[in-house]
Scaffold this active site. Structure first.
Site, mmCIF file in Angstrom:
data_model
loop_
_atom_site.group_PDB
_atom_site.id
_atom_site.type_symbol
_atom_site.label_atom_id
_atom_site.label_comp_id
_atom_site.label_asym_id
_atom_site.label_seq_id
_atom_site.Cartn_x
_atom_site.Cartn_y
_atom_site.Cartn_z
ATOM 1 N N HIS A 185 57.051 -23.861 14.423
ATOM 2 C CA HIS A 185 57.311 -22.743 14.266
ATOM 3 C C HIS A 185 57.197 -21.895 15.641
ATOM 4 O O HIS A 185 56.668 -20.632 15.409
ATOM 5 C CB HIS A 185 56.626 -21.720 13.158
ATOM 6 C CG HIS A 185 56.859 -22.079 11.899
ATOM 7 N ND1 HIS A 185 56.949 -23.431 11.025
ATOM 8 C CD2 HIS A 185 57.268 -21.326 10.662
ATOM 9 C CE1 HIS A 185 57.266 -23.341 9.872
ATOM 10 N NE2 HIS A 185 57.505 -21.909 9.651
ATOM 11 N N GLU A 220 69.529 -22.820 5.562
ATOM 12 C CA GLU A 220 70.190 -22.158 6.796
ATOM 13 C C GLU A 220 71.395 -22.659 7.220
ATOM 14 O O GLU A 220 72.077 -21.821 7.731
ATOM 15 C CB GLU A 220 69.044 -22.449 7.923
ATOM 16 C CG GLU A 220 67.596 -21.696 7.846
ATOM 17 C CD GLU A 220 66.806 -22.478 7.043
ATOM 18 O OE1 GLU A 220 66.982 -23.485 6.201
ATOM 19 O OE2 GLU A 220 65.619 -21.603 6.778
#
Lengths: 335, 322
Positions: free
Chosen positions: A139, A70
């Site tokens: 998450h 990322e």
């Protein structure tokens, strides 16, 4: 008018914009899927299928599957945005901003100011937020308050498919970095969405219910709960304004203040944890600028100051429920 | 890539400009004319110059906190740079960036970057733009030995190989990351070797030798422009000064300073070679030095008399619209 889900609205908007402007590229993990494998191309189209079909039309040059890296690809997208592309990056879950936050707040957000206004960074970072599917602590976070606190970023969180299309169009055509947060529980929510293009300006809240007795302010998935509360109150003849902020940077202060000046009663509902949440922010704005209009203490209904729990029983307690919001509203009305 | 007289003069001009600029920045800093933190590039001129001489205005460079040399070699305006470092409104970034964020996107300079390891992700982004838009441009990131240990740098190298991006990872190993020796902090001691492990051609060159840097970067730029993907170069270099101006440099060994200035000065090495091999005359170098000295005097004078940014500048340039 055609009925579309948020997933369809976003997918269609990306497709139309990529047809219109060849400098738009989609970048992220598994935005197509299947790269380098023996199976089919477009094997994923994003975890929840939001970018499905793009690679078929635009090819891998413009729909770029990245390694799971990322910091690398968000930084790459920032560099690309300064040099001629308009990347729409998918950060799979907003929790992963932890590994690439430097690219977001130190690089992307600060370029324009540091460079004396001589650069533009038309970058959209789409990401998924929110609890409700047992995805647990890493998450499920709502990080919009953290992101809204960074000067240089704009932050949008649609609550319905119509807004998703209009806000995403604005995000893509904007010359500043925009964080576009999609709640994972909302992808299948449907409403009327025109086929033609329309822009929803940032900093312009929507009133999803209107009434003079109390003001409910929220964003993203919590708007649905507030609507439900307003409908419940209406059965008792109590009429609520429900304000969907739609963007939390910029914030439509005017809409909130105008409503509170009439109702004198305010409940703010935020799925983020209470401390330094948008609920605290809106509360402080109203306390500073409309104190004289208040007829009851401001109520905040938020997630607790904890990570998101895994087990369904605790997760249900974590997220502000219709019951909690209604209770807060009724207490405010009685105060 | 045979260097003509005009190329050699250009190389010398750039190196002399960097050296004199940094020396003057040091002086002005000591006199209180420059706020903040300043990191002196002196000693590493051959690297910035040998690398940037292969780049056009439309190629992009990402830099480090020690970025003045890269800016000068990439063609940034000297007066605009001095004014920026002094925090004046006439600076390249209108006084809002300063030494550690000095940038000029229009000149292909993506900015000095105060986050160590900051340049490679941005530079591969510029390479992605070039590749997607089919411009034939390339990008080059400068990273120190300290930055070479950052995860962002590893990620960028992997991404550049995966996406076959036209970019060059230029590692300047000046022996120190802040106050810690590279031979302690770089695990394998071999930055080029690590880059090669990501699957790209990687070379080690003597960063004191302008010609060695020039040749290696030339080859890498050619590869990138012709669609051959990324390359890495590790140039050993010498940092004359400390990590920042004012650093007492207690980590230096006995006689290290003197040895560096005497034996490891890339400009002296260049001058000796071009004069002894009759490529340039001493008088030519002297006249460049004199001309640059005047330019820098003028830059300081104009910088010191330039206005500070007005109060309303505090709030502008955060967004293009909000």
């Amino acid at each position: 008018m055609p009925i579309k889900s948020i997933r369809q609205a976003i997918n269609e908007t990306l497709k139309n914009e990529m047809r219109r402007d060849s400098t738009i590229v989609v970048i992220g993990e598994d935005v197509a899927g299947g790269a380098g494998s023996d199976g089919i191309d477009d094997a994923a189209g994003g975890v929840f299928g939001v970018t499905k079909g793009l690679v078929g039309e635009f090819g891998r040059e413009r729909v770029i599957d990245t390694p799971i890296t990322e910091a690398g690809f968000i930084g790459m997208a920032a560099g690309a945005a300064c040099t001629g592309l308009r990347p729409v990056v998918e950060l799979m879950f907003v929790d992963f901003i932890g590994v690439c936050f430097d690219q977001v707040f130190n690089q992307t957000a600060k370029f324009r100011y540091m460079f004396g206004g001589k650069s533009e960074t038309p970058l959209v970072i789409r990401s998924m937020v929110g609890a409700g599917i047992g995805a647990a602590a890493q998450h499920s976070h709502m990080l919009h308050p953290l992101l809204a606190s960074v000067p240089g970023l704009k932050v949008a969180l649609p609550s319905n498919a119509y807004d998703a299309k209009g806000l995403l169009l604005t995000a893509i055509r904007d010359n500043d970095p925009v964080i576009f947060l999609e709640h994972k529980l909302l992808y299948d929510m449907k409403c009327e969405v025109p086929d033609e293009d329309y822009l929803i300006p940032f900093g312009q809240a929507a009133f999803t219910r209107e009434g003079d007795d109390i003001t409910l302010v929220s964003m993203s998935n919590m708007v649905l709960n507030c609507n439900q509360v307003a409908d419940n109150l209406a059965k008792d003849g109590i009429n609520a304004d429900v304000i969907d902020l739609r963007t939390v940077s910029p914030i439509d202060e005017g809409a909130v203040l105008e409503s509170v000046e009439v109702s004198g009663r305010l409940v703010i509902v935020d799925e983020a944890s209470e401390r330094c949440s948008m609920a605290s922010e809106i509360s402080s704005i109203v306390a500073e600028k409309a104190f004289g209009s208040l007829r009851a203490p401001i109520a905040k209904v938020t997630a607790p100051h904890t990570p998101v729990p895994f087990t369904p029983t605790l997760e249900k307690l974590y997220v502000p429920s219709v019951e909690r919001i209604e209770q807060a509203a009724r207490m405010t009305l009685e105060a | 890539m045979a260097l003509q007289e005009k190329d050699l003069l250009r190389a010398y001009r750039l190196m002399s400009t960097i050296r004199q600029f940094e020396s003057r920045v040091d002086t002005e800093f000591q006199q209180g004319n420059i706020p903040g933190f300043v990191h002196d590039y002196s000693g590493q001129e051959a690297v910035a110059t040998g690398a940037c001489m292969h780049l056009t205005k439309d190629d992009y460079v990402g830099s480090t906190h020690r970025g003045h040399g890269h800016c000068i070699a990439k063609g940034c305006d000297i007066k605009g740079m001095m004014a920026e470092i002094m925090g004046r409104s006439t600076g390249l970034c209108r006084g809002k960036g300063g030494s550690m964020h000095i940038a000029d996107i229009n000149q292909g300079m993506l900015g000095a970057n105060a986050i160590v390891g900051g340049a490679p992700p941005l530079a591969i982004g510029a390479a992605l733009s070039a590749k997607t838009l089919g411009t034939q441009n390339v990008s080059l990131s400068f990273t120190g030995d300290g930055g070479s240990n950052q995860g962002t740098v590893f990620e960028s190298m992997n991404l550049a190989v995966v996406l076959q991006l036209p970019t060059i990872f230029m590692f300047e190993n000046n022996g120190y990351g802040e106050h810690t020796a590279a031979k302690y902090a770089v695990g394998s001691g071999d930055i080029a070797g690590r880059a090669a492990g990501f699957g790209m051609p990687a070379k080690r060159v003597d960063g004191l030798d302008f010609f060695a840097v020039y040749d290696a970067v030339g080859e890498a730029v050619e590869r990138a422009r012709s669609g051959g993907g990324p390359s890495a170069i590790e140039a050993s270099a010498v940092r004359f000064g400390g990590h920042f101006i004012g650093d007492p440099q207690l980590y230096r060994g006995e006689g290290e300073h003197e040895r560096n200035r005497r034996d490891n000065d890339c400009i002296k090495i260049f001058s000796k070679k071009v004069i002894s091999e009759k490529m340039l005359k001493k008088s030519q170098l002297n006249s460049v030095d004199k001309e640059i000295s005047q330019l820098i005097d003028a830059a300081v004078e104009e910088g010191l008399s330039a206005p500070w940014p007005s109060a309303d500048e505090l709030l502008t340039d955060v967004y293009s619209n909000y």
